[in-house]
Design an enzyme around this catalytic site. Structure first.
Site, mmCIF file in Angstrom:
data_model
loop_
_atom_site.group_PDB
_atom_site.id
_atom_site.type_symbol
_atom_site.label_atom_id
_atom_site.label_comp_id
_atom_site.label_asym_id
_atom_site.label_seq_id
_atom_site.Cartn_x
_atom_site.Cartn_y
_atom_site.Cartn_z
ATOM 1 C CG ASN A 9 -1.700 1.217 1.456
ATOM 2 O OD1 ASN A 9 -1.782 2.068 0.568
ATOM 3 N ND2 ASN A 9 -2.300 1.343 2.635
ATOM 4 C CE LYS A 11 -0.173 3.263 4.777
ATOM 5 N NZ LYS A 11 -0.011 3.377 6.230
ATOM 6 C CG HIS A 95 -5.704 1.827 5.401
ATOM 7 N ND1 HIS A 95 -5.276 2.785 6.295
ATOM 8 C CD2 HIS A 95 -4.679 0.961 5.246
ATOM 9 C CE1 HIS A 95 -4.029 2.506 6.640
ATOM 10 N NE2 HIS A 95 -3.647 1.404 6.023
ATOM 11 C CD GLU A 97 -2.897 5.458 6.817
ATOM 12 O OE1 GLU A 97 -2.927 5.498 5.576
ATOM 13 O OE2 GLU A 97 -1.955 4.947 7.457
ATOM 14 C CD GLU A 167 -3.480 -2.641 7.570
ATOM 15 O OE1 GLU A 167 -2.348 -2.869 7.117
ATOM 16 O OE2 GLU A 167 -4.129 -1.618 7.307
ATOM 17 N N GLY A 173 2.573 2.215 10.794
ATOM 18 C CA GLY A 173 3.517 3.316 10.636
ATOM 19 C C GLY A 173 4.259 3.693 11.905
ATOM 20 C CB SER A 213 5.396 -1.890 12.036
ATOM 21 O OG SER A 213 4.994 -0.558 12.317
HETATM 22 P P1 PGA Z 1 2.947 0.271 7.702
HETATM 23 O O1 PGA Z 1 1.464 0.470 7.139
HETATM 24 O O2 PGA Z 1 3.488 -0.997 7.098
HETATM 25 O O3 PGA Z 1 3.689 1.490 7.269
HETATM 26 O O4 PGA Z 1 2.832 0.163 9.186
HETATM 27 C C1 PGA Z 1 0.602 -0.619 6.992
HETATM 28 C C2 PGA Z 1 -0.687 -0.176 6.386
HETATM 29 O O5 PGA Z 1 -1.126 0.963 6.626
HETATM 30 O O6 PGA Z 1 -1.329 -0.940 5.639
#
Ligand code: PGA
Length: 251
Positions: A9, A11, A95, A97, A167, A173, A213
């Site tokens: 992803n 983003k 997601h 976010e 997640e 992140g 992560s």
């Molecule tokens: P990350 O994000 O690997 O940077 O923690 C995962 C995600 O948002 O799908």
């Protein structure tokens, strides 16, 4: 279809030129990978160019979101048929976010998942608790709400095409991933919910990714768990070498 699915992803990162470079680097090393299903999800503006790069490889294209109506006066939105037209097979839905910054509810996620499935594409449906919720012992309640309401009304056949991504928001992140034990505990719980909603066979077949992560050095432990069928990777998918290494560590 391979059991393990690794999706990147990107983003809101990478312009068109950068996307083409990144896709080319990933393609050089993973074009013929079979044991792992590899999906990359660039921003909308790069989808068409990345499609050109990965055409005739085993790498699949995904989008990061969609709108549930097919067409019409919905300024700024992108429909599922448009994503199909540009070559997407997968669409990330719900997601954290999107849930956090764009007020997406389970009902919205459900509408989007249905729209994706109606076009014969595969949604990656994200679920997961916030840190506060975990601390208050609410992890299972929250995950149950996300799973049951996001999947409401899906047929068994539709469910088999969907992927679930667990997640935990506190792991996204932050550099702090869920331990393999924490991931397995929730993945197993999700499979139990799927069994209640559908049946044991369907529950066993649905792929459940972990996200938060994920890095080359923690993917092996995570996918060694019985109910962890891959990963949704954010930060580490923006560099070809770390993304490719994550995939290779699954082989
Ligand atoms: P990350 O994000 O690997 O940077 O923690 C995962 C995600 O948002 O799908």
């Amino acid at each position: 279809m391979s059991r393990i699915i690794i999706a990147g992803n990107w983003k809101m990162n990478r312009n068109i030129g950068e996307s083409i470079d990144l896709a080319n680097s990933i393609k050089r090393l993973l074009y013929d990978v079979e044991e792992v299903e590899v999906v990359i999800c660039p921003p909308y503006t790069s989808l068409s160019d990345v499609r050109e790069v990965i055409m005739e490889t085993n790498i699949k294209l995904g989008a990061q979101d969609c709108y549930w109506e097919k067409e019409g006066a919905f300024t700024g939105e992108v429909s599922v048929p448009m994503l199909k037209d540009v070559g997407c097979e997968y669409v990330i839905i719900g997601h954290s976010e999107r849930r956090q910054f764009f007020n997406e509810t389970n009902e919205i996620v459900n509408k989007k998942a249905k729209a994706v499935l109606k076009e014969g594409m595969r949604p990656i449906i994200c679920v997961g608790e916030k840190l506060e919720e975990r601390k208050n012992g609410k992890t299972f309640d929250i995950v149950k709400g996300h799973v049951v309401n996001s999947l409401a009304g899906l047929s068994r056949e539709e469910m088999l095409k969907a992927v679930i991504a667990y997640e935990p928001v506190w792991a996204i992140g932050t550099g702090v991933n869920a331990t393999e034990g924490q991931a397995q505990e929730v993945h197993k719980y999700i499979r139990g919910l799927l069994e209640e909603m559908f049946d044991a066979d369907a529950a066993r077949s649905v792929r459940i990714q972990y996200g938060g992560s994920v890095k080359p050095d923690n993917i092996k432990e995570l996918i060694s768990q019985e109910d962890v069928d891959g990963a949704l990777v954010g930060g580490a998918s923006l560099k070809a070498d770390s993304f490719v290494q994550i995939v290779k560590n699954c082989l």
